[in-house]
Design a protein around this motif. Sequence first.
Motif: not given
Length: 221
Positions: A162-173
């Motif tokens: 769940g953490m990766l599902s929110l954190t990775l898109p935010w970092i990618g953005f």
Amino acid sequence: MSVPQRDDQVRTPIFNALPVAVLILAIAMVGVALVTTVLPETGRWIFAACLVIGGPAGMALPAQPLGHIAPLVLHVFIHFGWFHLVMNLAVLIGAGRAAGLALGGGPKGMAGFFVFFFVCSIAGAALEVLLPHDQIVQMGGASTGVSGLIAAAGWVRGGYRGMLSLTLPWIGFNVVIALTGMVLPIPISWAGHIGGAVAGALVFPLVLAVFGEGRARRFSA
């Protein structure tokens, strides 16, 4: 006859309660915005004291009323306009509510929330300052801390996945913003966002283990 409590019933408070720690931060941010709007002279002093300032290696930075260390924490209370503030408040209330309730509403849980939020804020501000710059840069706003809360909300929703599902898109953005900034400068602290999010992903499980209060720990399952 008792009815077994379903998982969705356990999670419901995340969406209808506001932890005191979140409320305190929100009130402080709005209060600072009001003061800087109504009392311009005081507002200028507050900004001078709270702005995170970075620059080229070896360049002398402008003097600040409280020095250059205090802004690593205080920058979360100042914002560049009401839209900037509202955007950060929206994430603070949404993601912060999940993290705050997972930690618990007692003194220990509140302390854990503040420790977590400001560790993420310091990490984001420090990354912004440590990156090489070819000119003086200034940063303010709670987005360093709320970026960490995004990671925490993901953990609450579903552990590491769940953490990766929110954190990775935010970092990618924010990586996209950084790359775009090479051609068209964008006044957004992508480094502060990434630093806060990475710190949040690394620190929240530990903070939850140390400061989480009893029943509230079930939110992390």
